[in-house]
Every structure is written in structure tokens, then in C-alpha cells.
Design a protein around this motif. Structure first.
Motif, PDB file in Angstrom:
ATOM      1  N   SER A  72       0.727  -1.152   0.180  1.00 39.47           N
ATOM      2  CA  SER A  72       0.146  -0.142  -0.004  1.00 39.47           C
ATOM      3  C   SER A  72       0.850   1.279  -0.283  1.00 39.47           C
ATOM      4  O   SER A  72       0.399   2.296   0.262  1.00 39.47           O
ATOM      5  CB  SER A  72      -0.929  -0.087   1.232  1.00 39.47           C
ATOM      6  N   GLY A  73       2.089   1.233   0.030  1.00 36.19           N
ATOM      7  CA  GLY A  73       2.939   2.265   0.103  1.00 36.19           C
ATOM      8  C   GLY A  73       2.938   3.253  -1.009  1.00 36.19           C
ATOM      9  O   GLY A  73       2.706   4.465  -0.793  1.00 36.19           O
ATOM     10  N   ARG A  74       2.937   2.788  -2.466  1.00 32.17           N
ATOM     11  CA  ARG A  74       2.860   3.661  -3.402  1.00 32.17           C
ATOM     12  C   ARG A  74       1.263   4.539  -3.472  1.00 32.17           C
ATOM     13  O   ARG A  74       1.368   5.628  -3.743  1.00 32.17           O
ATOM     14  CB  ARG A  74       2.793   3.125  -4.800  1.00 32.17           C
ATOM     15  N   ARG A  75       0.198   3.936  -2.832  1.00 35.52           N
ATOM     16  CA  ARG A  75      -1.024   4.631  -3.023  1.00 35.52           C
ATOM     17  C   ARG A  75      -0.747   5.750  -1.773  1.00 35.52           C
ATOM     18  O   ARG A  75      -1.250   6.646  -1.861  1.00 35.52           O
ATOM     19  CB  ARG A  75      -2.104   3.740  -2.344  1.00 35.52           C
ATOM     20  N   ALA A  76       0.203   5.347  -0.748  1.00 35.37           N
ATOM     21  CA  ALA A  76       0.029   6.325   0.539  1.00 35.37           C
ATOM     22  C   ALA A  76       0.768   7.508  -0.129  1.00 35.37           C
ATOM     23  O   ALA A  76       0.550   8.674   0.264  1.00 35.37           O
ATOM     24  CB  ALA A  76       0.587   5.864   1.728  1.00 35.37           C
ATOM     25  N   TYR A  77       1.806   7.357  -0.725  1.00 43.25           N
ATOM     26  CA  TYR A  77       2.667   8.376  -1.261  1.00 43.25           C
ATOM     27  C   TYR A  77       1.939   9.180  -2.381  1.00 43.25           C
ATOM     28  O   TYR A  77       2.106  10.379  -2.455  1.00 43.25           O
ATOM     29  CB  TYR A  77       3.909   7.886  -2.138  1.00 43.25           C
ATOM     30  N   LEU A  78       1.131   8.718  -3.145  1.00 44.43           N
ATOM     31  CA  LEU A  78       0.194   9.284  -3.871  1.00 44.43           C
ATOM     32  C   LEU A  78      -0.909  10.364  -3.163  1.00 44.43           C
ATOM     33  O   LEU A  78      -0.954  11.224  -3.588  1.00 44.43           O
ATOM     34  CB  LEU A  78      -0.691   8.379  -4.777  1.00 44.43           C
ATOM     35  N   TYR A  79      -1.371   9.947  -2.084  1.00 39.38           N
ATOM     36  CA  TYR A  79      -2.421  10.494  -1.386  1.00 39.38           C
ATOM     37  C   TYR A  79      -2.078  11.319  -0.417  1.00 39.38           C
ATOM     38  O   TYR A  79      -2.500  12.394   0.063  1.00 39.38           O
ATOM     39  CB  TYR A  79      -3.403   9.647  -0.802  1.00 39.38           C
ATOM     40  N   GLU A  80      -0.672  11.086  -0.053  1.00 40.54           N
ATOM     41  CA  GLU A  80      -0.045  12.046   1.006  1.00 40.54           C
ATOM     42  C   GLU A  80       1.292  12.407   0.449  1.00 40.54           C
ATOM     43  O   GLU A  80       2.435  12.163   1.032  1.00 40.54           O
ATOM     44  CB  GLU A  80       0.114  11.104   2.435  1.00 40.54           C
ATOM     45  N   PRO A  81       1.257  13.535  -0.548  1.00 39.60           N
ATOM     46  CA  PRO A  81       2.481  14.024  -0.982  1.00 39.60           C
ATOM     47  C   PRO A  81       3.068  14.944  -0.039  1.00 39.60           C
ATOM     48  O   PRO A  81       2.559  15.289   1.161  1.00 39.60           O
ATOM     49  CB  PRO A  81       2.002  14.772  -2.160  1.00 39.60           C
ATOM     50  N   LEU A  82       4.442  14.997  -0.043  1.00 41.81           N
ATOM     51  CA  LEU A  82       5.147  16.110   0.810  1.00 41.81           C
ATOM     52  C   LEU A  82       4.928  17.547   0.364  1.00 41.81           C
ATOM     53  O   LEU A  82       4.921  17.909  -0.874  1.00 41.81           O
ATOM     54  CB  LEU A  82       6.441  15.746   0.873  1.00 41.81           C
ATOM     55  N   LYS A  83       4.803  18.594   1.069  1.00 42.43           N
ATOM     56  CA  LYS A  83       4.426  19.785   0.945  1.00 42.43           C
ATOM     57  C   LYS A  83       5.332  20.458   0.719  1.00 42.43           C
ATOM     58  O   LYS A  83       5.653  21.183  -0.252  1.00 42.43           O
ATOM     59  CB  LYS A  83       3.609  20.395   2.050  1.00 42.43           C
ATOM     60  N   ARG A  84       6.608  20.241   1.445  1.00 42.90           N
ATOM     61  CA  ARG A  84       7.907  20.654   1.358  1.00 42.90           C
ATOM     62  C   ARG A  84       8.888  19.764   1.406  1.00 42.90           C
ATOM     63  O   ARG A  84       8.912  18.952   2.403  1.00 42.90           O
ATOM     64  CB  ARG A  84       8.128  21.995   2.093  1.00 42.90           C
ATOM     65  N   SER A  85       9.908  19.400   0.487  1.00 50.94           N
ATOM     66  CA  SER A  85      10.828  18.397   0.331  1.00 50.94           C
ATOM     67  C   SER A  85      11.867  18.980  -0.219  1.00 50.94           C
ATOM     68  O   SER A  85      12.166  19.933  -0.709  1.00 50.94           O
ATOM     69  CB  SER A  85      10.330  17.265  -0.216  1.00 50.94           C
TER      70      SER A  85
END
Length: 275
Positions: A133-146
Motif C-alpha cells: 500500500s506504500g505507493r498509494r500512500a505516497y500518492l494521497y499523502e504527498p510532501l508539501k515541502r521536501s
């Protein structure tokens, strides 16, 4: 392989999970120590009343904390005391952690002083999230500043919440701030990162991709069975109703993150031209 960062594994002495993670770390030649966790079963009622502020917890979460949750917070806080008194940050793992290869090839080799310039805590994974489920988490929870760090990305998510403490890096400054903010009876969940961030002024970042996963699907949790009766569940139909809103939020977050990155690049280019 010699690790730059000390690795501390918090674990109950009676836990049957120590051998698994010890073999994993030893196979990759990582120097580590076990830190004995506080056993909730051994806390007398009189001592528990001193350790825990039920009114404050209920005010924040609408429920009481379990004995295991309080013991977990106290266990990590004791480790923070040692970190705050030292000159080096540490990687903290719980004994049900599952580790990706990048953890050994990159994360344990980080230079903590460089990392501490922009973060006090870096979350290396999230509880109750499977690798699949990691890829889905990265998609729905992007980093605002990175920003890039050693071929990976570390940044600030749009939302921080009680996302677990299965694996994180903490600096001496971060440990000192966390201790100062949480002094006294436990009144929040250990992994309530917004509580630490807002009240303790900690710079809490996330790593992408995650390199630490909780073995919740195959390893029984000492806390979960005790905590579940205290938490009200959300029905499946409510999740379905929220799905369109999640998609709209996804689009907005990625749009905002893109704009922030463009502005940051423009500012960097302008500063270079000015010099």
C-alpha cells in the motif's frame, strides 16, 4: 558495513520478537542495542495514576489511553533522556519493524549533524501500512515541502497524525525538546506527532520512500488488543462516501506542492544570479 547512526531497538524483555530483528540487523553488520521497554503489566495502579493524566488524554482524544500506550510513551521518553545528553542522534526501532534494503544501504549511514540542520525527527515509516500500500500512500499523502537527501527525499507532509513510532531518527535537540514538552504525567499518545510539533516546536519530517514497516500482518502487537476496545471504528460505507473528497484533496495537495517547488527553484535561481 559500519553504521554512522546508533540503532536502538525498544522491546519488552518478555517479547518473543527480539531474535528476529537481531538476526536481521546482525546479518547487515549493524551495531545496535536493545532498550528494555516499560512493561505495562508490571505497573502498579498507584504508580500508573502518577504516570498518566487521564483528563488531558480524554480531552484530546475523547477516550482514555490504555496501560500499554502509556508504558510505550514512558519507554521512548527514557531513551530520549539518553539521546538528549549525548552528541549524536539515533535511529529508534520497535521490535516488530520490517526493514527495507535502503535502510541498511543508506539510512544507517546518514550523517546526523547534516540531517539535524533541517529536522529534529524524521519518520522512517508508518504503522499499519503494508508495503503493497506504500505507493498509494505516497500518492494521497504527498510532501508539501521536501528536499533530496542521499538519493531519497525528506520533507514535511500536508498532514501529520498518529502514524506510529515503528521507526524514526531523532536528534539530541529533538530529544531535548520532546522531553521538555512531555514532562510530567503522560497526556498524549507517543506517536501523536502534531502534539509534539505544535506544543514542542519540533521539526518533524517524513522520509520517502519509507524504509521501515510494521509487521502488523504477521506479528501480534502487545498494545493493539488492549487499545481496540477503547477506539470506535469507522464503517465501510463512510469510507466510500469520503473517497470522492479524498480525490479532490489529492489534486489540491499535488497542485500546492508543485507550486511550492516551482517557487523554491525560482528563489534559488534568483539568489544564484544575485551572487
Amino acid at each position: 558495513m559500519l553504521s554512522q547512526l546508533p540503532v536502538k531497538v525498544i522491546s519488552l524483555r518478555r517479547s518473543g520478537r527480539r531474535q528476529r530483528i537481531a538476526e536481521t540487523l546482525s546479518t547487515h553488520c549493524v551495531d545496535f542495542d536493545f532498550v528494555d521497554a516499560v512493561d505495562a503489566n508490571e505497573i502498579p495502579s498507584s504508580e500508573f495514576d502518577r504516570l498518566y493524566d487521564d483528563a488531558a488524554a480524554r480531552l484530546r482524544y475523547g477516550r482514555s489511553l490504555s496501560k500499554g500506550e502509556v508504558a510505550c510513551f514512558v519507554s521512548h521518553r527514557r531513551l530520549w533522556e539518553a539521546v538528549a545528553a549525548s552528541e549524536h542522534g539515533v535511529i529508534v526501532l520497535e521490535d516488530d519493524a520490517l526493514l527495507d534494503l535502503a535502510f541498511f544501504k543508506k539510512v544507517v549511514r546518514w550523517h546526523g549533524r547534516k540531517l539535524s540542520h533541517f529536522a529534529d525527527i524524521v519518520l522512517l515509516g508508518r504503522s499499519k501500512l503494508s508495503r503493497s500500500s506504500g505507493r498509494r500512500a505516497y500518492l494521497y499523502e504527498p510532501l508539501k515541502r521536501s528536499q533530496p537527501f542521499d538519493g531519497m527525499t525528506i520533507g514535511l507532509p500536508f498532514k501529520q497524525w498518529t502514524s506510529g513510532s515503528v521507526g524514526y531518527w531523532i536528534s539530541p535537540r529533538g530529544a531535548a525538546l520532546a522531553l521538555a514538552h512531555s514532562v510530567g504525567p503522560v497526556r498524549a499518545l507517543l506517536d501523536d506527532w502534531p502534539w509534539h510539533r505544535d506544543g514542542g516546536s519540533l521539526r518533524i519530517m517524513e522520509l520517502r520512500p519509507y524504509v521501515v514497516w510494521e509487521g502488523f500482518e504477521s506479528i501480534a502487537s502487545d498494545i493493539e488488543a488492549e487499545r481496540n476496545p477503547l477506539i470506535s471504528g469507522r464503517t465501510r460505507w463512510k469510507d466510500l462516501l469520503l473517497e470522492p473528497l479524498r480525490f479532490v484533496r489529492l489534486v489540491l495537495r499535488w497542485s500546492i506542492a508543485t507550486v511550492i517547488r516551482v517557487i523554491a527553484r525560482f528563489d534559488t535561481a534568483a539568489a544564484v544570479n544575485h551572487d
